[in-house]
Design a protein around this motif. Structure first.
Motif, PDB file in Angstrom:
ATOM      1  N   HIS A  54      44.549  39.931  31.719  1.00  0.00           N
ATOM      2  CA  HIS A  54      43.413  40.466  32.260  1.00  0.00           C
ATOM      3  C   HIS A  54      43.372  40.438  33.906  1.00  0.00           C
ATOM      4  N   ALA A  55      43.778  39.438  34.733  1.00  0.00           N
ATOM      5  CA  ALA A  55      43.869  39.340  35.962  1.00  0.00           C
ATOM      6  C   ALA A  55      44.713  40.489  36.603  1.00  0.00           C
ATOM      7  N   ALA A  56      45.639  40.858  35.947  1.00  0.00           N
ATOM      8  CA  ALA A  56      46.506  41.998  36.563  1.00  0.00           C
ATOM      9  C   ALA A  56      45.713  43.147  36.241  1.00  0.00           C
ATOM     10  N   ALA A  57      45.293  43.398  35.173  1.00  0.00           N
ATOM     11  CA  ALA A  57      44.451  44.654  34.873  1.00  0.00           C
ATOM     12  C   ALA A  57      43.209  45.005  35.553  1.00  0.00           C
ATOM     13  N   LEU A  95      54.009  46.397  34.747  1.00  0.00           N
ATOM     14  CA  LEU A  95      52.847  46.873  35.295  1.00  0.00           C
ATOM     15  C   LEU A  95      53.040  48.346  35.258  1.00  0.00           C
ATOM     16  N   ALA A  96      52.033  48.936  35.103  1.00  0.00           N
ATOM     17  CA  ALA A  96      51.743  50.615  35.349  1.00  0.00           C
ATOM     18  C   ALA A  96      51.012  50.867  36.555  1.00  0.00           C
ATOM     19  N   VAL A  97      51.543  51.609  37.569  1.00  0.00           N
ATOM     20  CA  VAL A  97      50.706  51.789  38.739  1.00  0.00           C
ATOM     21  C   VAL A  97      50.576  53.469  39.015  1.00  0.00           C
ATOM     22  N   ARG A  98      49.777  53.813  39.901  1.00  0.00           N
ATOM     23  CA  ARG A  98      49.762  55.262  40.061  1.00  0.00           C
ATOM     24  C   ARG A  98      50.836  55.567  41.220  1.00  0.00           C
ATOM     25  N   TRP A  99      51.485  56.696  41.154  1.00  0.00           N
ATOM     26  CA  TRP A  99      52.335  57.119  41.854  1.00  0.00           C
ATOM     27  C   TRP A  99      51.838  57.101  43.395  1.00  0.00           C
ATOM     28  N   GLY A 100      52.617  56.640  44.463  1.00  0.00           N
ATOM     29  CA  GLY A 100      52.166  57.030  45.853  1.00  0.00           C
ATOM     30  C   GLY A 100      51.211  55.853  46.160  1.00  0.00           C
ATOM     31  N   LEU A 142      50.380  48.056  28.504  1.00  0.00           N
ATOM     32  CA  LEU A 142      50.741  47.477  29.960  1.00  0.00           C
ATOM     33  C   LEU A 142      49.226  47.402  30.567  1.00  0.00           C
ATOM     34  N   PRO A 143      48.968  46.424  31.516  1.00  0.00           N
ATOM     35  CA  PRO A 143      50.154  45.418  31.651  1.00  0.00           C
ATOM     36  C   PRO A 143      50.226  44.424  30.264  1.00  0.00           C
ATOM     37  N   ARG A 144      51.670  44.138  30.447  1.00  0.00           N
ATOM     38  CA  ARG A 144      51.869  43.024  29.344  1.00  0.00           C
ATOM     39  C   ARG A 144      52.723  41.947  30.149  1.00  0.00           C
ATOM     40  N   ALA A 145      52.164  40.439  29.697  1.00  0.00           N
ATOM     41  CA  ALA A 145      52.902  39.270  30.353  1.00  0.00           C
ATOM     42  C   ALA A 145      53.602  38.523  29.337  1.00  0.00           C
ATOM     43  N   ARG A 146      54.470  37.719  29.715  1.00  0.00           N
ATOM     44  CA  ARG A 146      55.251  36.684  29.158  1.00  0.00           C
ATOM     45  C   ARG A 146      55.018  35.416  30.110  1.00  0.00           C
ATOM     46  N   VAL A 147      54.983  34.390  29.162  1.00  0.00           N
ATOM     47  CA  VAL A 147      54.694  33.251  29.719  1.00  0.00           C
ATOM     48  C   VAL A 147      55.688  32.164  29.331  1.00  0.00           C
ATOM     49  N   LEU A 148      55.974  31.343  30.238  1.00  0.00           N
ATOM     50  CA  LEU A 148      56.976  29.861  29.904  1.00  0.00           C
ATOM     51  C   LEU A 148      56.204  28.931  30.561  1.00  0.00           C
ATOM     52  N   SER A 149      55.636  28.044  29.632  1.00  0.00           N
ATOM     53  CA  SER A 149      54.884  27.038  30.184  1.00  0.00           C
ATOM     54  C   SER A 149      55.517  25.497  29.607  1.00  0.00           C
ATOM     55  N   ALA A 150      55.306  24.451  30.627  1.00  0.00           N
ATOM     56  CA  ALA A 150      55.535  23.042  30.267  1.00  0.00           C
ATOM     57  C   ALA A 150      54.691  22.355  30.859  1.00  0.00           C
ATOM     58  N   THR A 187      43.005  44.307  38.896  1.00  0.00           N
ATOM     59  CA  THR A 187      43.542  44.513  40.081  1.00  0.00           C
ATOM     60  C   THR A 187      43.470  46.081  40.335  1.00  0.00           C
ATOM     61  N   PRO A 188      42.614  46.378  41.465  1.00  0.00           N
ATOM     62  CA  PRO A 188      42.672  47.741  41.938  1.00  0.00           C
ATOM     63  C   PRO A 188      44.135  48.394  42.130  1.00  0.00           C
ATOM     64  N   GLY A 189      44.297  49.437  41.469  1.00  0.00           N
ATOM     65  CA  GLY A 189      45.728  50.015  41.705  1.00  0.00           C
ATOM     66  C   GLY A 189      46.421  49.859  40.397  1.00  0.00           C
ATOM     67  N   VAL A 190      46.233  48.786  39.670  1.00  0.00           N
ATOM     68  CA  VAL A 190      46.989  48.577  38.242  1.00  0.00           C
ATOM     69  C   VAL A 190      46.447  49.341  37.170  1.00  0.00           C
ATOM     70  N   LEU A 191      47.113  50.259  36.413  1.00  0.00           N
ATOM     71  CA  LEU A 191      46.643  51.005  35.396  1.00  0.00           C
ATOM     72  C   LEU A 191      46.794  50.390  33.950  1.00  0.00           C
ATOM     73  N   ALA A 192      45.806  50.652  33.224  1.00  0.00           N
ATOM     74  CA  ALA A 192      46.180  50.287  31.701  1.00  0.00           C
ATOM     75  C   ALA A 192      46.885  51.459  31.170  1.00  0.00           C
ATOM     76  N   TYR A 193      48.168  51.070  30.529  1.00  0.00           N
ATOM     77  CA  TYR A 193      48.894  52.159  30.048  1.00  0.00           C
ATOM     78  C   TYR A 193      49.142  52.018  28.662  1.00  0.00           C
ATOM     79  N   SER A 194      49.135  52.883  27.636  1.00  0.00           N
ATOM     80  CA  SER A 194      49.796  52.575  26.182  1.00  0.00           C
ATOM     81  C   SER A 194      49.939  54.226  25.899  1.00  0.00           C
TER      82      SER A 194
END
Length: 129
Positions: free
Chosen positions: A31-34, A72-77, A54-62, A36-43
């Protein structure tokens, strides 16, 4: 009444702990990535059903420490260094503030570039045309 006073006067560490499931941390990061201005939701196609949107996250926690990888997916340019810095800052803030995590690292991968076009794309269209 005395019971309420005991709760408020007790040391915060002795009152309990907050445990955040990895799925929640993943959703916070996405959600935080999505947002962010400039990040696109893509499927495309079956991506929504298979969890490949996208955006798609994987986490590793301890414990309270976490490492995140986000595709991420972003707009070209769009200049990538400021965009990546903004995503990094937004994800770090969300995980720290809402999940009480210490973020050890965030790996970002731009896996889809979208060319700017006039009008909506296939995955941005509304079925009610």
């Amino acid at each position: 009444m005395a019971e309420d006073e005991d709760i408020h006067s007790a040391d915060a560490g002795s009152r309990g702990a907050l445990n955040v499931d990895d799925r929640v941390a993943r959703k916070l990061a996405e959600h935080a990535a999505a947002t962010t201005p400039g990040v696109l939701a893509y499927s495309a196609g079956m991506d929504r059903l298979t969890g490949r949107a996208l955006p798609r996250a994987r986490v590793l926690s301890a414990g309270r420490r976490i490492r995140v990888h986000i595709d991420l997916a972003v707009r070209w340019g769009r200049p990538l260094p400021p965009l990546v810095r903004a995503v990094h800052d937004n994800v770090t803030t969300a995980l720290r503030d809402y999940g009480s995590y210490h973020v050890d690292g965030i790996d970002l991968a731009v896996t889809k570039l979208r060319v700017a076009i006039d009008g909506p794309t296939d995955d941005e269209t509304d079925d009610a045309r």
